[in-house]
Design an enzyme around this catalytic site. Structure first.
Site, PDB file in Angstrom:
ATOM      1  N   GLU A  23      -2.382  29.461  31.021  1.00 60.71           N
ATOM      2  CA  GLU A  23      -2.197  28.034  30.791  1.00 60.71           C
ATOM      3  C   GLU A  23      -1.983  27.318  32.124  1.00 60.71           C
ATOM      4  O   GLU A  23      -1.235  27.787  32.973  1.00 60.71           O
ATOM      5  CB  GLU A  23      -0.935  27.895  29.919  1.00 60.71           C
TER       6      GLU A  23
ATOM      7  N   LEU B 286      -0.226  24.578  34.137  1.00 59.48           N
ATOM      8  CA  LEU B 286       0.970  23.749  33.986  1.00 59.48           C
ATOM      9  C   LEU B 286       0.824  22.500  34.848  1.00 59.48           C
ATOM     10  O   LEU B 286       0.659  22.605  36.062  1.00 59.48           O
ATOM     11  CB  LEU B 286       2.207  24.536  34.421  1.00 59.48           C
TER      12      LEU B 286
ATOM     13  N   ASP C 122      12.352  37.717  40.990  1.00 63.14           N
ATOM     14  CA  ASP C 122      11.897  37.196  42.291  1.00 63.14           C
ATOM     15  C   ASP C 122      12.075  35.678  42.285  1.00 63.14           C
ATOM     16  O   ASP C 122      11.160  34.915  42.566  1.00 63.14           O
ATOM     17  CB  ASP C 122      10.419  37.570  42.487  1.00 63.14           C
TER      18      ASP C 122
HETATM   19  P1  ADP Z   1       0.642  34.155  44.179  1.00 57.35           P
HETATM   20  O1  ADP Z   1       0.470  35.138  43.068  1.00 57.35           O
HETATM   21  O2  ADP Z   1      -0.463  34.188  45.175  1.00 57.35           O
HETATM   22  O3  ADP Z   1       2.015  34.223  44.817  1.00 57.35           O
HETATM   23  P2  ADP Z   1       1.543  31.772  42.795  1.00 57.35           P
HETATM   24  O4  ADP Z   1       1.951  32.302  41.487  1.00 57.35           O
HETATM   25  O5  ADP Z   1       2.625  31.451  43.761  1.00 57.35           O
HETATM   26  O6  ADP Z   1       0.473  32.729  43.488  1.00 57.35           O
HETATM   27  O7  ADP Z   1       0.661  30.482  42.523  1.00 57.35           O
HETATM   28  C1  ADP Z   1      -0.132  29.828  43.506  1.00 57.35           C
HETATM   29  C2  ADP Z   1      -0.011  28.326  43.353  1.00 57.35           C
HETATM   30  O8  ADP Z   1      -0.374  27.938  42.032  1.00 57.35           O
HETATM   31  C3  ADP Z   1       1.374  27.786  43.580  1.00 57.35           C
HETATM   32  O9  ADP Z   1       1.270  26.540  44.236  1.00 57.35           O
HETATM   33  C4  ADP Z   1       1.939  27.583  42.188  1.00 57.35           C
HETATM   34  O10 ADP Z   1       2.843  26.516  42.167  1.00 57.35           O
HETATM   35  C5  ADP Z   1       0.679  27.250  41.391  1.00 57.35           C
HETATM   36  N1  ADP Z   1       0.758  27.761  39.996  1.00 57.35           N
HETATM   37  C6  ADP Z   1       1.153  28.999  39.618  1.00 57.35           C
HETATM   38  N2  ADP Z   1       1.026  29.167  38.294  1.00 57.35           N
HETATM   39  C7  ADP Z   1       0.533  27.996  37.813  1.00 57.35           C
HETATM   40  C8  ADP Z   1       0.175  27.534  36.499  1.00 57.35           C
HETATM   41  N3  ADP Z   1       0.270  28.318  35.425  1.00 57.35           N
HETATM   42  N4  ADP Z   1      -0.293  26.262  36.381  1.00 57.35           N
HETATM   43  C9  ADP Z   1      -0.414  25.472  37.464  1.00 57.35           C
HETATM   44  N5  ADP Z   1      -0.111  25.839  38.718  1.00 57.35           N
HETATM   45  C10 ADP Z   1       0.366  27.087  38.899  1.00 57.35           C
END
Ligand code: ADP
Length: 304
Positions: free
Chosen positions: A103, A105, A211
């Protein structure tokens, strides 16, 4: 392969069609920056719907399986938002690797009451039942997972302190041996031996995000906090709180609201250092000697 929780697909298009209907197709893919491991995209489908996609090399598929399992465990508590995982897979075509689709967000700046609600929600998540999440023990997880790019051992244990010694500090210390002199290595051994006196068993086992720093939650369009990118396991709630304080901390009203919902026992500030030693060691092992002084400082403090 289908792991029974997250549907696995042979291509991104197959996943999109299976989840959103046969006619569904991607019309736009925009990079989303901010993560440090994967490539992230905001996909737009022909009907305007948005989907979040993480992609990486095929060998990284286990990271996505672990992330999906952690998100499912957090969602299972029903206490705090996490993006719904639509599926994962390996796309050998255009994408050329493993993917995790979830999804999207929409984000909003944290408004009034955001931090208080977040504190209460995390406290409730920490009080949710953990049955079935650490089979054969009380602390641990269904499977090993990852802490950043590092491997995280989750073998279930009946004792929290033993779990933290065997599955958290010891594996990281073993890896970090190349950075540590013999004095610190001996100090670390003494710290492990004394761990029963320094830490304590929790009043109840808690599902942890694992984390929880400021990059791993989002303020959603509903004004609430949503947890992303977990390294989930069942442990002592204090370990999650400690991580929130490692890189600057959250506002005090978050901690006040948390404590109102789930009191924190006396002596936590001292235990916090040992919980964060785990993350500092992991950073030392992943990113190098910038974290060495902090690691040495904690070892010295507890095992002079
Ligand atoms: P990584 O696995 O490389 O650490 P992240 O989970 O930190 O990646 O996500 C990368 C970027 O995408 C971040 O800026 C985060 O805020 C954004 N993000 C992560 N999950 C979602 C989501 N479900 N919807 C929108 N943006 C997201």
């Amino acid at each position: 392969m289908d792991d029974g929780r997250t549907r696995h697909y042979a291509s991104l298009q197959e996943a999109v069609a299976a989840v959103f209907g046969n006619g569904a197709r991607i019309v736009q893919a925009e990079r989303v920056f901010g993560g440090d491991i994967n490539q992230a995209y905001r996909l737009t489908l022909a009907d305007g719907r948005r989907v979040f996609l993480k992609a990486n090399r095929k060998e990284n598929a286990p990271f996505f399986a672990a992330e999906a399992a952690g998100l499912a465990a957090i969602a299972g508590t029903g206490e705090i938002g996490t993006p719904q995982v639509f599926g994962s897979g390996e796309d050998c075509g255009e994408l050329g690797g493993a993917f995790l689709m979830m999804e999207f967000l929409e984000k909003k700046k944290p408004g009034a009451g955001f931090w208080e609600a977040f504190g209460r929600q995390l406290a409730r998540m920490h009080q949710a039942g953990t049955e079935g999440l650490a089979p054969g023990g009380k602390f641990g997880f269904l499977e090993d997972n990852f802490i950043g790019a590092g491997r995280q051992v989750n073998t279930p244990h009946g004792s929290w302190v033993s779990f933290f010694r065997d599955c958290r500090l010891r594996p990281q210390l073993r890896q970090a041996a190349r950075y540590l002199g013999s004095r610190e290595r001996q100090g670390a051994e003494r710290l492990l031996e004394r761990l029963d006196d320094i830490l304590e068993e929790p009043v109840r086992p808690s599902l942890l995000h694992g984390d929880l720093w400021s990059g791993n939650f989002l303020a959603g369009a509903d004004g609430r906090a949503w947890l992303i990118d977990p390294a989930a396991y069942v442990g002592h709630a204090e370990a999650d709180l400690a991580m929130t304080e490692l890189f600057g901390g959250f506002p005090q009203r978050f901690y006040d609201a948390y404590r109102e919902e789930f009191p924190v026992r006396e002596g936590y500030p001292r235990r916090r250092e040992v919980y964060n030693l785990y993350h500092l060691l992991n950073h030392l092992n992943l990113f190098g000697s910038a974290y060495l002084a902090a690691v040495k400082g904690i070892i010295q403090e507890f095992a002079p």
